[in-house]
Design a protein around this motif. Structure first.
Motif, mmCIF file in Angstrom:
data_model
loop_
_atom_site.group_PDB
_atom_site.id
_atom_site.type_symbol
_atom_site.label_atom_id
_atom_site.label_comp_id
_atom_site.label_asym_id
_atom_site.label_seq_id
_atom_site.Cartn_x
_atom_site.Cartn_y
_atom_site.Cartn_z
ATOM 1 N N ALA A 133 0.865 -1.187 0.000
ATOM 2 C CA ALA A 133 0.000 0.000 0.000
ATOM 3 C C ALA A 133 0.894 1.227 0.000
ATOM 4 O O ALA A 133 1.789 1.345 0.835
ATOM 5 N N GLU A 134 0.663 2.096 -0.985
ATOM 6 C CA GLU A 134 1.460 3.340 -1.053
ATOM 7 C C GLU A 134 0.535 4.538 -0.890
ATOM 8 O O GLU A 134 -0.495 4.613 -1.575
ATOM 9 N N PRO A 135 0.908 5.468 -0.004
ATOM 10 C CA PRO A 135 0.010 6.612 0.224
ATOM 11 C C PRO A 135 -0.033 7.537 -0.988
ATOM 12 O O PRO A 135 1.003 7.805 -1.596
ATOM 13 N N ARG A 139 -0.326 10.486 5.154
ATOM 14 C CA ARG A 139 -0.819 9.297 5.858
ATOM 15 C C ARG A 139 -1.765 9.719 6.968
ATOM 16 O O ARG A 139 -1.362 10.396 7.899
ATOM 17 N N TRP A 145 -4.943 5.411 -0.685
ATOM 18 C CA TRP A 145 -3.733 4.610 -0.871
ATOM 19 C C TRP A 145 -3.867 3.812 -2.164
ATOM 20 O O TRP A 145 -4.969 3.461 -2.573
ATOM 21 N N SER A 168 2.258 -1.327 4.614
ATOM 22 C CA SER A 168 2.146 0.126 4.406
ATOM 23 C C SER A 168 3.509 0.817 4.380
ATOM 24 O O SER A 168 3.577 2.030 4.233
ATOM 25 N N PHE A 175 -6.957 -1.853 5.216
ATOM 26 C CA PHE A 175 -7.479 -0.869 4.262
ATOM 27 C C PHE A 175 -8.875 -1.273 3.812
ATOM 28 O O PHE A 175 -9.179 -2.463 3.694
#
Ligand SMILES: Cc1cc2nc3c(=O)[nH]c(=O)nc-3n(C[C@H](O)[C@H](O)[C@H](O)COP(=O)(O)OP(=O)(O)OC[C@H]3O[C@@H](n4cnc5c(N)ncnc54)[C@H](O)[C@@H]3O)c2cc1C
Length: 215
Positions: A133-135, A139, A145, A168, A175
């Motif tokens: 998961a990439e913001p 955050r 995400w 994360s 999520f």
């Protein structure tokens, strides 16, 4: 039956059920197996009442217990953490209706929530999960995400959303992955195939790939 594409080759990622499945789902949702314990005017001993209804329904049909069990487990978490953009989900999450239309959650009369934890290499040990998961912004709870990875056991893929686990960058986190995004487009949740299960065949379980899905 899994429908991956429409006649023009556009991704559908939908599961089509026998009409009897929908009748059974109407019955379990009318009995509030998915949310009885979390009603605001909660009955004293609502957990016990729900458990009794659950056991009675299990004598009749077991496959439909999976969607309502996962939804029942997810509702209290969502009541606390639902992002502002999803405020319209609160009412259908607590309704006694079953609504199988593919619409954004706030337009539906009832909602189902699934869970996506298990990966090929991560069964009981979910810390082995590799889904990332990439913001997309700062955050914070409720921020967007980008989710990339696979789930090896993704039951009830027709759910309105799944709670999924992903790495994360600061460890494993949880999520909300809606099936349809608030603008009505499909989230990038690709159903690779349905499981050939020994039991629990009525209830669809799938293998899924998240290709830059939105969480
Ligand atoms: C019908 C069905 C539906 C499912 N639906 C979903 C779903 O919707 N979403 C989802 O995320 N998953 C789903 N699952 C997957 C399920 O959650 C996994 O099967 C479960 O997490 C166990 O993982 P595993 O089968 O890989 O077992 P493994 O992790 O391989 O474990 C095998 C056995 O070893 C034991 N074990 C494992 N690790 C340890 C350890 N470190 N120490 C001691 N003992 C250990 C376990 O207790 C177990 O008895 C579903 C499974 C089934 C059968």
């Amino acid at each position: 039956m899994l429908l991956r594409y429409d006649a023009r080759g556009v991704r559908l990622d939908e599961v089509r059920f026998h009409p009897a499945w929908h009748l059974l789902m109407q019955g379990v949702c009318a009995s509030r197996l998915q949310n009885l314990s979390w009603q605001p005017d909660v009955l004293d001993r609502a957990m016990v009442a729900r458990a009794a209804r659950f056991i009675l329904h299990a004598q009749v049909e077991a496959g439909t217990l999976c969607p309502v069990t996962m939804t029942h487990a997810a509702v209290p978490l969502l009541q606390r953490w639902l992002p502002d953009d999803f405020a319209g989900w609160r009412e259908p999450l607590l309704s006694d209706r079953y609504d199988n239309h593919a619409l954004p959650g706030e337009q539906k009369r009832g909602l189902l929530i699934g869970m996506g934890m298990t990966e090929k290499q991560g069964g009981s040990d979910v810390t082995a999960n590799t889904t990332r998961a990439e913001p997309l912004a700062a955050r914070a709870p409720g921020s967007l995400w980008r989710i990339t990875g696979h789930k090896w056991f993704f039951s009830v893929p027709q759910s309105d959303a799944h709670l999924i686990l992903a790495q994360s960058g600061k460890g494993l986190s949880c999520f909300l992955l809606p099936r349809l995004l608030p603008d009505g487009t499909r989230n990038a949740i690709r159903l690779e195939r349905l499981k050939e299960k020994l039991g629990n065949r009525a209830n669809a379980s799938s293998e899924a790939e998240f290709q830059d899905a939105t969480g």
